[in-house]
Design a protein around this motif. Sequence first.
Motif, PDB file in Angstrom:
ATOM      1  N   ASP A  92       0.847  -1.195   0.000  1.00 47.99           N
ATOM      2  CA  ASP A  92       0.000   0.000   0.000  1.00 47.99           C
ATOM      3  C   ASP A  92       0.885   1.248   0.000  1.00 47.99           C
ATOM      4  OD1 ASP A  92      -1.686   2.242   1.066  1.00 47.99           O
ATOM      5  OD2 ASP A  92      -3.178   0.647   1.224  1.00 47.99           O
ATOM      6  N   PRO A  93       0.627   2.225  -0.880  1.00 48.24           N
ATOM      7  CA  PRO A  93       1.484   3.415  -0.930  1.00 48.24           C
ATOM      8  C   PRO A  93       1.441   4.264   0.338  1.00 48.24           C
ATOM      9  CG  PRO A  93      -0.444   3.688  -2.343  1.00 48.24           C
ATOM     10  CD  PRO A  93      -0.409   2.254  -1.923  1.00 48.24           C
ATOM     11  N   ARG A  94       0.478   4.028   1.201  1.00 47.69           N
ATOM     12  CA  ARG A  94       0.386   4.789   2.460  1.00 47.69           C
ATOM     13  C   ARG A  94       1.304   4.245   3.544  1.00 47.69           C
ATOM     14  NH1 ARG A  94      -5.880   3.905   3.482  1.00 47.69           N
ATOM     15  NH2 ARG A  94      -5.237   1.847   2.659  1.00 47.69           N
ATOM     16  N   THR A  95       1.875   3.076   3.323  1.00 46.48           N
ATOM     17  CA  THR A  95       2.578   2.384   4.394  1.00 46.48           C
ATOM     18  C   THR A  95       3.798   3.145   4.905  1.00 46.48           C
ATOM     19  OG1 THR A  95       1.843   0.235   3.566  1.00 46.48           O
ATOM     20  CG2 THR A  95       3.746   0.241   5.023  1.00 46.48           C
ATOM     21  N   ALA A  96       4.634   3.633   4.011  1.00 44.91           N
ATOM     22  CA  ALA A  96       5.871   4.298   4.443  1.00 44.91           C
ATOM     23  C   ALA A  96       5.568   5.541   5.264  1.00 44.91           C
ATOM     24  CB  ALA A  96       6.723   4.656   3.225  1.00 44.91           C
ATOM     25  N   ARG A  97       4.593   6.319   4.838  1.00 44.62           N
ATOM     26  CA  ARG A  97       4.255   7.533   5.589  1.00 44.62           C
ATOM     27  C   ARG A  97       3.728   7.177   6.977  1.00 44.62           C
ATOM     28  NH1 ARG A  97       0.542  11.912   2.673  1.00 44.62           N
ATOM     29  NH2 ARG A  97       2.377  11.839   1.323  1.00 44.62           N
ATOM     30  N   ALA A  98       2.894   6.130   7.066  1.00 42.79           N
ATOM     31  CA  ALA A  98       2.362   5.725   8.361  1.00 42.79           C
ATOM     32  C   ALA A  98       3.473   5.193   9.264  1.00 42.79           C
ATOM     33  CB  ALA A  98       1.281   4.667   8.162  1.00 42.79           C
ATOM     34  N   ALA A  99       4.375   4.394   8.705  1.00 41.69           N
ATOM     35  CA  ALA A  99       5.487   3.868   9.500  1.00 41.69           C
ATOM     36  C   ALA A  99       6.392   4.992   9.990  1.00 41.69           C
ATOM     37  CB  ALA A  99       6.288   2.864   8.671  1.00 41.69           C
ATOM     38  N   ALA A 100       6.611   5.989   9.147  1.00 43.60           N
ATOM     39  CA  ALA A 100       7.432   7.131   9.544  1.00 43.60           C
ATOM     40  C   ALA A 100       6.780   7.898  10.688  1.00 43.60           C
ATOM     41  CB  ALA A 100       7.665   8.047   8.347  1.00 43.60           C
ATOM     42  N   ALA A 101       5.461   8.057  10.621  1.00 41.38           N
ATOM     43  CA  ALA A 101       4.752   8.761  11.698  1.00 41.38           C
ATOM     44  C   ALA A 101       4.865   8.007  13.015  1.00 41.38           C
ATOM     45  CB  ALA A 101       3.287   8.952  11.314  1.00 41.38           C
ATOM     46  N   LEU A 102       4.773   6.695  12.965  1.00 43.27           N
ATOM     47  CA  LEU A 102       4.908   5.899  14.183  1.00 43.27           C
ATOM     48  C   LEU A 102       6.333   5.942  14.723  1.00 43.27           C
ATOM     49  CD1 LEU A 102       2.816   2.740  13.207  1.00 43.27           C
ATOM     50  CD2 LEU A 102       2.125   4.607  14.712  1.00 43.27           C
TER      51      LEU A 102
END
Length: 208
Positions: free
Chosen positions: A110-120
């Motif tokens: 999912d293209p959203r994964t990296a941004r979400a992982a970075a936020a966490l």
Amino acid sequence: MASGGRTRQQDGSEFAALLRRVRAEAASPEASADCAELVALARDGGPESRDALADVLAETERPLWAREVASFALGCAGDRRAFETLIFLLNYRDPVRGATAAHALVRLGDPRTARAAAALATNELRTAYALHPVRLLVALRAPESVPTLVGVLSRLLERPVPHWPVALACVEGLGRIGDARARPVLQEAAHHHRLRAAAHAALARAGG
């Protein structure tokens, strides 16, 4: 073995480990029957089975282990309905659930994964649970990966007692990526005895 075969083998191994763990949680006869039904749906993998697994994620009364089985199966099948649950599990207080979620998120694509992982990973209130978001960023090698890892490691090194496992994961991850932008923070990490060997190895791969 072809790449696709290796991937299926890895997914099968991870799923088997997941089942060994959740079957211990699903100890009652009713829960055991529910677990068997989820396993059958996961192994079938057809459209109707995936719809049934997605329904599990929408049912808030379901136990966490059931949602974990459903989201893992959907994630490895590339079904983006698993995304929110997998991100929740990625930063969960139980590290083994974070590792399982990270595996499925890589498969999900999912293209959203990296941004979400970075936020966490950059959430200072959740640093103790940042290990698997950091490792996921390394595996993804997304545009967010190096800046996030550098930022997290820099912040940790400023602390009197860094979260050593997270800091080490950043150092090792930056070494695997081998980006020269990481050289300054890796040089700083090399001054810490617990990180020194990994930092020197990472510098060698980052041109330092």
